[in-house]
Scaffold this active site. Structure first.
Site, mmCIF file in Angstrom:
data_model
loop_
_atom_site.group_PDB
_atom_site.id
_atom_site.type_symbol
_atom_site.label_atom_id
_atom_site.label_comp_id
_atom_site.label_asym_id
_atom_site.label_seq_id
_atom_site.Cartn_x
_atom_site.Cartn_y
_atom_site.Cartn_z
ATOM 1 N N THR A 290 -12.738 13.799 -2.896
ATOM 2 C CA THR A 290 -11.680 13.234 -3.716
ATOM 3 C C THR A 290 -11.160 14.317 -4.655
ATOM 4 O OG1 THR A 290 -11.092 11.347 -5.108
ATOM 5 C CG2 THR A 290 -13.290 12.261 -5.456
ATOM 6 N N ASN B 201 -10.379 14.326 3.694
ATOM 7 C CA ASN B 201 -11.064 13.365 2.811
ATOM 8 C C ASN B 201 -12.425 12.958 3.364
ATOM 9 O OD1 ASN B 201 -10.592 11.382 4.754
ATOM 10 N ND2 ASN B 201 -9.907 9.845 3.281
ATOM 11 N N ILE C 226 0.875 1.030 -2.946
ATOM 12 C CA ILE C 226 -0.486 1.579 -2.799
ATOM 13 C C ILE C 226 -1.207 1.690 -4.139
ATOM 14 C CG2 ILE C 226 0.236 2.800 -0.700
ATOM 15 C CD1 ILE C 226 -0.449 5.421 -2.260
ATOM 16 N N GLY D 5 -2.505 -2.358 -2.719
ATOM 17 C CA GLY D 5 -3.111 -1.040 -2.485
ATOM 18 C C GLY D 5 -4.609 -1.052 -2.253
ATOM 19 N N SER E 215 -16.195 4.655 -4.323
ATOM 20 C CA SER E 215 -16.780 4.832 -2.987
ATOM 21 C C SER E 215 -18.280 4.527 -2.931
ATOM 22 C CB SER E 215 -16.492 6.239 -2.472
ATOM 23 O OG SER E 215 -15.106 6.380 -2.271
ATOM 24 N N SER F 46 -15.100 7.139 -9.181
ATOM 25 C CA SER F 46 -14.979 6.777 -7.759
ATOM 26 C C SER F 46 -15.634 5.427 -7.453
ATOM 27 C CB SER F 46 -15.633 7.855 -6.878
ATOM 28 O OG SER F 46 -15.616 7.427 -5.537
ATOM 29 N N LYS G 99 -9.477 17.852 -1.921
ATOM 30 C CA LYS G 99 -9.022 17.527 -0.561
ATOM 31 C C LYS G 99 -8.325 18.697 0.145
ATOM 32 C CE LYS G 99 -8.382 12.535 -1.105
ATOM 33 N NZ LYS G 99 -7.492 11.407 -0.815
ATOM 34 N N ASP H 109 -6.938 8.655 5.330
ATOM 35 C CA ASP H 109 -6.002 7.970 4.415
ATOM 36 C C ASP H 109 -4.898 7.244 5.199
ATOM 37 O OD1 ASP H 109 -7.297 8.632 2.082
ATOM 38 O OD2 ASP H 109 -6.140 10.460 1.750
HETATM 39 P P1 NAP Z 1 0.341 12.848 -6.538
HETATM 40 O O1 NAP Z 1 0.111 13.755 -5.396
HETATM 41 O O2 NAP Z 1 0.080 13.324 -7.928
HETATM 42 O O3 NAP Z 1 1.882 12.311 -6.468
HETATM 43 C C1 NAP Z 1 2.423 11.521 -7.491
HETATM 44 C C2 NAP Z 1 3.801 11.035 -7.076
HETATM 45 O O4 NAP Z 1 4.308 10.159 -8.128
HETATM 46 C C3 NAP Z 1 4.823 12.164 -6.912
HETATM 47 O O5 NAP Z 1 5.720 11.811 -5.882
HETATM 48 C C4 NAP Z 1 5.520 12.146 -8.278
HETATM 49 O O6 NAP Z 1 6.848 12.658 -8.241
HETATM 50 C C5 NAP Z 1 5.562 10.671 -8.572
HETATM 51 N N1 NAP Z 1 5.733 10.411 -10.011
HETATM 52 C C6 NAP Z 1 4.804 10.590 -10.975
HETATM 53 N N2 NAP Z 1 5.340 10.270 -12.186
HETATM 54 C C7 NAP Z 1 6.621 9.909 -11.952
HETATM 55 C C8 NAP Z 1 7.688 9.476 -12.791
HETATM 56 N N3 NAP Z 1 7.525 9.356 -14.132
HETATM 57 N N4 NAP Z 1 8.875 9.173 -12.237
HETATM 58 C C9 NAP Z 1 9.055 9.275 -10.883
HETATM 59 N N5 NAP Z 1 8.082 9.686 -10.030
HETATM 60 C C10 NAP Z 1 6.882 9.996 -10.571
HETATM 61 O O7 NAP Z 1 -0.541 11.513 -6.392
HETATM 62 P P2 NAP Z 1 -1.038 10.793 -5.045
HETATM 63 O O8 NAP Z 1 -2.406 11.261 -4.721
HETATM 64 O O9 NAP Z 1 0.029 10.903 -4.027
HETATM 65 O O10 NAP Z 1 -1.200 9.265 -5.559
HETATM 66 C C11 NAP Z 1 -0.073 8.507 -5.953
HETATM 67 C C12 NAP Z 1 -0.514 7.092 -6.331
HETATM 68 O O11 NAP Z 1 -1.117 6.463 -5.205
HETATM 69 C C13 NAP Z 1 -1.579 7.026 -7.432
HETATM 70 O O12 NAP Z 1 -1.296 5.919 -8.249
HETATM 71 C C14 NAP Z 1 -2.872 6.799 -6.682
HETATM 72 O O13 NAP Z 1 -3.840 6.089 -7.459
HETATM 73 C C15 NAP Z 1 -2.390 5.941 -5.523
HETATM 74 N N6 NAP Z 1 -3.236 6.076 -4.320
HETATM 75 C C16 NAP Z 1 -3.724 4.936 -3.779
HETATM 76 C C17 NAP Z 1 -4.493 5.033 -2.625
HETATM 77 C C18 NAP Z 1 -5.075 3.786 -2.018
HETATM 78 O O14 NAP Z 1 -6.016 3.876 -1.225
HETATM 79 N N7 NAP Z 1 -4.534 2.624 -2.347
HETATM 80 C C19 NAP Z 1 -4.747 6.280 -2.021
HETATM 81 C C20 NAP Z 1 -4.202 7.429 -2.602
HETATM 82 C C21 NAP Z 1 -3.436 7.302 -3.763
HETATM 83 P P3 NAP Z 1 7.125 14.258 -8.436
HETATM 84 O O15 NAP Z 1 6.885 14.881 -7.099
HETATM 85 O O16 NAP Z 1 8.530 14.321 -8.874
HETATM 86 O O17 NAP Z 1 6.151 14.734 -9.474
#
Ligand code: NAP
Length: 286
Positions: free
Chosen positions: A73, A98, A227, A250, A28, A26, A77, A113
């Site tokens: 985290t 969060n 993001i 992001g 944070s 983290s 959550k 978020d």
């Molecule tokens: P999550 O709940 O695990 O969701 C992952 C998403 O990615 C799902 O929609 C999944 O699709 C898709 N995915 C994964 N592998 C894939 C592939 N090979 N082909 C197509 N789609 C794929 O994760 P999350 O918490 O939403 O986070 C998602 C991303 O956002 C991460 O990289 C995280 O680090 C980033 N993030 C950034 C912030 C920020 O503050 N910038 C905040 C939160 C998250 P399926 O539903 O089909 O599995």
């Protein structure tokens, strides 16, 4: 080494932290620690490694230990919702917390978020075309917060393209008719009249598969927001810049989402500055 006593917490310091399992990744503590030092606040923010089996007792201990609250985290959550005495409207709609704030010995659960998503978008691409449909790639936890933020901002439609179509349909059931699930393999076509494209999948992240998408149809006055923040300049953002679009990375979402909890615990509104950004970029590279 001489120590400046004003730079150290006193016995009256406000205490907050981040609960996760694991939590060592983290950023944070660095982020909140930066603001505490910058604003010369008598407070500390610490990592709290809490096993999922111990989440309930750990949350309740915040009250007994006099904490101001904590961030949550992965993987806490969603599970934390049932331990809150009260939820904000946003946390309730999202089904995820969060931010925990201890108020009058009660646990208040919030979620910042979506605030972080919108605040960074408005700051980086002011007057973005919110009167046109948005396209969101992904339907995971981050996408849920983004959908609510876009609906609350008045976007006419949010087209969700997700590898697993059914998960996009779940979002439609949860958040209403303006959420429009579209098949993953139509993601290039549905860009045609959109104003905003958001990648909320993990594709394009260091160590993950690349995000395959063609922005040819996307209007050049639109905004592309990724993001994913590792790397900071993803292939999607490079393609968008070459297409003439404004881009939003992001990292700012991560920084802005920390503002409301910091203000709630320590009583001062912090600011996202270039210097803070540079410090966290350096930390991510280290
Ligand atoms: P999550 O709940 O695990 O969701 C992952 C998403 O990615 C799902 O929609 C999944 O699709 C898709 N995915 C994964 N592998 C894939 C592939 N090979 N082909 C197509 N789609 C794929 O994760 P999350 O918490 O939403 O986070 C998602 C991303 O956002 C991460 O990289 C995280 O680090 C980033 N993030 C950034 C912030 C920020 O503050 N910038 C905040 C939160 C998250 P399926 O539903 O089909 O599995």
């Amino acid at each position: 080494m001489p120590i400046d006593p004003d730079s150290l917490p006193s016995g009256a310091a406000r205490v907050a932290g981040v609960m996760g399992w694991p939590v060592h990744h983290s950023r944070s503590p660095r982020l909140h620690g930066y603001w505490l030092r910058e604003l010369r606040i008598d407070g500390v923010y610490i990592p709290l490694p809490v096993h999922p089996d111990r989440l309930g007792p750990a949350l309740r201990a915040l009250v007994d230990l006099g904490f101001a609250g904590c961030n949550l985290t992965i993987p806490h959550k969603e599970a934390a919702v049932s331990y809150m005495d009260e939820l904000s409207d946003t946390a309730d709609r999202l089904g995820a917390v969060n931010t925990v704030i201890v108020r009058d010995s009660r646990l208040y659960g919030d979620n910042s978020d979506g605030f972080g998503f919108t605040a960074h978008l408005e700051a980086t691409a002011p007057a973005w075309p919110a009167d046109r449909p948005a396209v969101v790639l992904g339907a995971g936890g981050a996408a849920r917060a983004i959908c609510i933020a876009l609906i609350d901002r008045g976007v006419p439609a949010v087209r969700i393209a997700n590898r697993t179509f059914e998960k996009a349909e779940v979002l439609r059931h949860a958040f209403g008719e303006r959420i429009q699930p579209v098949p993953w393999n139509t993601r290039d076509q549905v860009l045609a009249d959109a104003g905003l494209l958001v990648n909320s999948t993990s594709l394009g992240m260091t160590g993950q598969n690349p995000l395959e998408i063609n922005l040819k149809r996307f209007p050049a006055d639109g905004v592309v927001y990724d993001i994913v923040y590792a790397p900071l300049q993803t292939d999607l953002l490079k393609q968008a810049a070459a297409h003439g679009c404004r881009t939003v990375d992001g990292l700012g979402m991560l920084l802005h989402q920390a503002r409301p909890p910091f203000a709630a615990w320590f009583g001062v509104e912090p600011t996202v500055t270039d210097a803070l950004r540079a410090a966290i970029v350096q930390d991510l590279a280290g």
